[in-house]
Design a protein around this motif. Structure first.
Motif, PDB file in Angstrom:
ATOM      1  N   UNK A  62     -10.823  12.564  25.398  1.00  0.00           N
ATOM      2  CA  UNK A  62      -9.753  13.485  24.994  1.00  0.00           C
ATOM      3  C   UNK A  62      -8.653  12.732  24.263  1.00  0.00           C
ATOM      4  N   UNK A  63      -8.247  11.578  24.798  1.00  0.00           N
ATOM      5  CA  UNK A  63      -7.158  10.810  24.186  1.00  0.00           C
ATOM      6  C   UNK A  63      -7.533  10.325  22.793  1.00  0.00           C
ATOM      7  N   UNK A  64      -8.750   9.833  22.636  1.00  0.00           N
ATOM      8  CA  UNK A  64      -9.200   9.341  21.327  1.00  0.00           C
ATOM      9  C   UNK A  64      -9.279  10.495  20.320  1.00  0.00           C
ATOM     10  N   UNK A  65      -9.744  11.657  20.765  1.00  0.00           N
ATOM     11  CA  UNK A  65      -9.798  12.807  19.865  1.00  0.00           C
ATOM     12  C   UNK A  65      -8.393  13.293  19.495  1.00  0.00           C
ATOM     13  N   UNK A  66      -7.469  13.284  20.448  1.00  0.00           N
ATOM     14  CA  UNK A  66      -6.065  13.609  20.139  1.00  0.00           C
ATOM     15  C   UNK A  66      -5.504  12.614  19.123  1.00  0.00           C
ATOM     16  N   UNK A  67      -5.777  11.334  19.353  1.00  0.00           N
ATOM     17  CA  UNK A  67      -5.293  10.283  18.452  1.00  0.00           C
ATOM     18  C   UNK A  67      -5.823  10.498  17.036  1.00  0.00           C
ATOM     19  N   UNK A  68      -7.127  10.777  16.924  1.00  0.00           N
ATOM     20  CA  UNK A  68      -7.714  11.005  15.597  1.00  0.00           C
ATOM     21  C   UNK A  68      -7.069  12.221  14.928  1.00  0.00           C
ATOM     22  N   UNK A  69      -6.784  13.262  15.709  1.00  0.00           N
ATOM     23  CA  UNK A  69      -6.144  14.465  15.169  1.00  0.00           C
ATOM     24  C   UNK A  69      -4.739  14.158  14.646  1.00  0.00           C
ATOM     25  N   UNK A 126      -3.400  14.234  10.777  1.00  0.00           N
ATOM     26  CA  UNK A 126      -2.206  15.012  10.423  1.00  0.00           C
ATOM     27  C   UNK A 126      -1.220  14.174   9.609  1.00  0.00           C
ATOM     28  N   UNK A 127      -1.315  12.841   9.762  1.00  0.00           N
ATOM     29  CA  UNK A 127      -0.465  11.931   8.980  1.00  0.00           C
ATOM     30  C   UNK A 127      -1.087  11.604   7.619  1.00  0.00           C
ATOM     31  N   UNK A 128      -2.240  12.249   7.316  1.00  0.00           N
ATOM     32  CA  UNK A 128      -2.887  12.033   6.019  1.00  0.00           C
ATOM     33  C   UNK A 128      -3.760  10.800   5.962  1.00  0.00           C
ATOM     34  N   UNK A 129      -4.114  10.244   7.109  1.00  0.00           N
ATOM     35  CA  UNK A 129      -4.934   9.028   7.145  1.00  0.00           C
ATOM     36  C   UNK A 129      -6.410   9.377   7.277  1.00  0.00           C
ATOM     37  N   UNK A 130      -7.267   8.590   6.642  1.00  0.00           N
ATOM     38  CA  UNK A 130      -8.716   8.786   6.801  1.00  0.00           C
ATOM     39  C   UNK A 130      -9.147   8.038   8.054  1.00  0.00           C
ATOM     40  N   UNK A 131      -9.656   8.784   9.029  1.00  0.00           N
ATOM     41  CA  UNK A 131      -9.970   8.192  10.328  1.00  0.00           C
ATOM     42  C   UNK A 131     -11.194   8.854  10.917  1.00  0.00           C
ATOM     43  N   UNK A 132     -11.660   8.327  12.055  1.00  0.00           N
ATOM     44  CA  UNK A 132     -12.747   8.956  12.815  1.00  0.00           C
ATOM     45  C   UNK A 132     -12.613   8.530  14.266  1.00  0.00           C
ATOM     46  N   UNK A 133     -13.034   9.417  15.168  1.00  0.00           N
ATOM     47  CA  UNK A 133     -13.150   9.075  16.591  1.00  0.00           C
ATOM     48  C   UNK A 133     -14.517   8.431  16.788  1.00  0.00           C
ATOM     49  N   UNK A 134     -14.525   7.167  17.211  1.00  0.00           N
ATOM     50  CA  UNK A 134     -15.775   6.392  17.235  1.00  0.00           C
ATOM     51  C   UNK A 134     -15.900   5.624  18.554  1.00  0.00           C
ATOM     52  N   UNK A 135     -17.000   4.878  18.695  1.00  0.00           N
ATOM     53  CA  UNK A 135     -17.199   4.030  19.858  1.00  0.00           C
ATOM     54  C   UNK A 135     -18.128   4.695  20.845  1.00  0.00           C
ATOM     55  N   UNK A 136     -17.561   5.096  21.972  1.00  0.00           N
ATOM     56  CA  UNK A 136     -18.348   5.730  23.023  1.00  0.00           C
ATOM     57  C   UNK A 136     -18.591   7.212  22.706  1.00  0.00           C
ATOM     58  N   UNK A 137     -18.058   7.693  21.582  1.00  0.00           N
ATOM     59  CA  UNK A 137     -18.192   9.109  21.178  1.00  0.00           C
ATOM     60  C   UNK A 137     -18.406   9.178  19.668  1.00  0.00           C
ATOM     61  N   UNK A 138     -18.781  10.361  19.212  1.00  0.00           N
ATOM     62  CA  UNK A 138     -18.744  10.666  17.781  1.00  0.00           C
ATOM     63  C   UNK A 138     -19.565   9.718  16.928  1.00  0.00           C
ATOM     64  N   UNK A 139     -18.956   9.258  15.847  1.00  0.00           N
ATOM     65  CA  UNK A 139     -19.625   8.403  14.865  1.00  0.00           C
ATOM     66  C   UNK A 139     -19.951   7.048  15.502  1.00  0.00           C
ATOM     67  N   UNK A 140     -21.127   6.506  15.212  1.00  0.00           N
ATOM     68  CA  UNK A 140     -21.470   5.159  15.686  1.00  0.00           C
ATOM     69  C   UNK A 140     -20.523   4.150  15.043  1.00  0.00           C
ATOM     70  N   UNK A 141     -20.091   3.167  15.837  1.00  0.00           N
ATOM     71  CA  UNK A 141     -19.173   2.146  15.311  1.00  0.00           C
ATOM     72  C   UNK A 141     -19.798   1.372  14.156  1.00  0.00           C
TER      73      UNK A 141
END
Length: 477
Positions: free
Chosen positions: A134-141, A145-160
Motif C-alpha cells: 500500500x505504501x509503495x503504491x501511494x508513493x508511486x501515485x 502527481x508530481x509529473x515524474x515517470x515512475x513505477x511501483x516495483x520490487x516485491x510487486x508490479x513491474x519486475x525490478x
C-alpha cells in the motif's frame, strides 16, 4: 547513524562467467535470461520437477541455458556466482557449499542494482512487516502527481530487472522490498528508505527476530537523503541509529500524533510536514487532509505519512502529496468495504494474514464481529486478543488453527460470544458470514481480518476475500 562517503558500483561483466541461478519462478527465469544475454554460462537449479517447472526449463534450454530440475541442493561444478530466488532459505546446502567455497550469493534485487546504468533512476525503498505494498503504491501515485515517470516495483508490479533494463528511462522508482530480498542484496544503496513497522514474521526463514530485524535494517545502509522510521515503533528507530549512511542523511519520523521537528504527523485532521520545511523548529507544511487517505484507518494514515516522507525527501511539492493520495485506490482485500446490510458494515481485510496486520485492522473500528482463523504459521494470539477485546461484539472462527484463537479469547475476552465452525471446506465462509450477521447489531462492523494464512482452505488470501465478498452479496440479495 554513522556516515560515510559516496560510493558507486560498476556494472559487472558476466562474459564467460559461470553463474548458477537458484530457483525458476517469477524471479529466476528473467534472471537466467538476462545473465545469458550478457554472455554468462548459466545453470539453473530447481527443487521442484512439476509441469510448470518443465515448461519453464524447456523455454530456457531453447536459449542454451542448462536446467537441473529436482535438485536445488548440489552446487554445480565451476560456479563463480549464485543468483537466488528470494524465498530460498540461507540454510540450504547449496548456500552452505557456496560459503565454504567463497562464492557470492545475490538475489534478483542485487542483480538489478548491479545492472543499473550510470544515469539510473534513484530508488525510494520501503519495507516492514505490514503495509509495504500500500505504501509503495501511494508513493508511486504521489510521484506521478508530481509529473515524474515512475513505477511501483520490487516485491510487486513491474519486475525490478525489467524496470532497470527497459528502454524507457524512469525518473525514480518506488521499490517494495521483503526481508528475503534484503537478505540477498548486500550492495543496495537507496536514495531514501522507510521501515514501516517490525513484528515477528517469517522467523522460520530468518531463524530469530534479531536476524529478521537485521535484514529489514539493511534497507537503510548507504541512504543518501532520508531514513524514514515509525515513531510508534522504537525498533524501526533503533535500526536507523545502527545504519551506516552517507554524510548528511537525516532520520525522519512519522507519527499519528503531533509531529516534532524532523517528523511528519497529524494535527486536527491534517497531514503535516515538519521535516522538509524552512525553520522546522517553528514551521509546518500542510500536505493533505486525513479524508484524502483511502481508507482513513489509522494504519493506512501511517502508510500515507511514510509515503509522503519519502516523496518529500525526493523534493516533491506539497500539492502532489495531496493529489497523489486522492488518486490512490488500494488493492482488493485490504480493509475494503464490501457492503452495508441492515445497518451493519461488512469489511474484507483478508490480506491481514498475521497478528500485527489484524491488530491494525481491528483498531480501525469501534464495535466488531470478527471473522478469524486459518494457518497460524507459529503465531500466538494472546496479545492481539487482549488489545482488541473491548471492541469485540462476537467472533466467528474458521480454519485449521482456530483453536489457538479460541483459547486466547477464553483467557482475555471470556465475555465475547464465539462461534467455532468445525469445517474447512470453502463453503465455510458463507456459514461464517451468516453466523456473523446473527451476532451483529446495527452500527457494528463484520470484519474479516483472519490473522492467519489462507492455504488450509483457499488457494490464497485473494480467494478467501472473494469468498467473503460473495457471501456478503448473498446476504444483501
Amino acid at each position: 547513524m554513522g556516515s560515510r562517503q559516496v560510493t558507486s558500483t560498476v556494472s559487472p561483466d558476466f562474459q564467460g562467467k559461470h553463474v548458477t541461478v537458484a530457483g525458476l519462478g517469477v524471479s529466476g527465469v528473467p534472471a537466467a535470461k538476462v545473465l545469458h544475454a550478457r554472455g554468462a554460462v548459466v545453470t539453473v537449479v530447481n527443487d521442484g520437477d512439476d509441469a510448470r517447472a518443465r515448461e519453464q526449463a524447456a523455454e530456457l534450454e531453447a536459449l542454451g541455458v542448462t536446467v537441473r530440475l529436482g535438485d536445488g541442493d548440489t552446487l554445480p561444478e565451476g560456479t563463480e556466482l549464485i543468483v537466488t530466488a528470494p524465498g530460498w532459505k540461507p540454510t540450504k546446502p547449496l548456500f552452505q557449499a557456496a560459503g565454504k567455497a567463497g562464492i557470492e550469493v545475490w538475489g534478483d534485487v542485487e542483480l538489478a542494482w548491479r545492472l543499473r546504468g550510470p544515469d539510473a533512476a534513484p530508488w525510494l525503498c520501503v519495507t516492514g512487516t505490514n503495509g509495504k505494498t500500500t505504501t509503495v503504491q501511494m508513493l508511486a501515485s504521489i510521484l506521478r502527481a508530481a509529473g515524474l515517470r515512475t513505477a511501483a516495483v520490487g516485491n510487486i508490479g513491474v519486475s525490478l530487472l525489467d524496470a532497470v533494463l527497459g528502454d524507457e528511462p524512469y525518473d525514480v522508482l518506488a521499490v517494495e522490498l521483503s526481508s528475503y530480498q534484503l537478505h540477498w542484496a548486500p550492495s543496495l544503496r537507496a536514495h531514501s528508505a522507510a521501515v514501516l513497522n517490525l513484528a515477528p514474521d517469517h522467523l522460520d526463514w530468518h531463524g530469530s527476530m534479531e536476524a529478521y530485524a537485521a535484514d529489514k535494517g539493511r534497507i537503510y545502509e548507504g541512504n543518501r537523503v532520508a531514513c524514514v522510521y515509525n515513531v510508534a515503533d522504537k525498533a524501526t528507530e533503533d535500526l536507523v541509529r545502527e545504519a551506516d549512511v552517507e554524510e548528511g542523511c537525516r532520520a525522519i519520523g512519522f507519527t499519528l500524533g503531533t509531529p516534532g521537528p524532523s517528523q511528519l504527523g497529524v494535527v486536527d485532521g491534517i497531514l503535516v510536514d515538519r521535516a522538509f520545511v524552512e525553520n522546522r523548529q517553528k514551521n509546518a507544511q500542510e500536505l493533505a487532509e486525513v479524508s484524502d487517505v483511502n481508507p482513513p484507518a489509522p494504519h493506512n494514515i501511517a502508510n500515507a505519512l511514510a509515503a509522503a516522507a519519502l516523496a518529500r525527501a525526493f523534493g516533491v511539492p506539497p500539492q502532489a502529496v495531496r493529489d497523489g493520495l486522492r488518486a490512490f485506490r488500494p488493492d482488493a482485500h485490504r480493509i475494503a468495504h464490501v457492503a452495508d446490510v441492515d445497518g451493519v458494515a461488512y469489511v474484507d481485510d483478508s490480506k491481514a494474514t498475521n497478528t500485527h496486520a489484524a491488530e491494525a485492522s481491528l483498531a480501525a473500528y469501534e464495535s466488531i464481529v470478527w471473522i478469524a482463523g486459518g494457518l497460524a504459521k507459529g503465531a500466538t494470539f494472546d496479545e492481539l486478543v487482549a488489545k482488541s477485546a473491548k471492541r469485540l461484539r462476537g467472533v466467528v472462527l474458521i480454519g485449521a488453527d482456530r483453536a489457538l484463537i479460541r483459547e486466547a479469547l477464553a483467557r482475555h475476552a471470556p465475555q465475547v460470544p464465539v462461534v467455532d465452525l468445525d469445517r474447512t471446506d470453502t463453503g465455510a465462509m458463507l456459514q461464517a458470514v451468516q453466523e456473523a450477521r446473527r451476532l451483529a447489531a446495527p452500527g457494528d462492523t463484520v470484519l474479516l481480518a483472519p490473522a492467519c494464512a489462507s492455504m488450509d482452505m483457499f488457494t490464497n488470501y485473494t480467494k478467501r476475500g472473494d469468498a467473503f465478498a460473495e457471501a456478503v452479496r448473498e446476504l444483501g440479495s
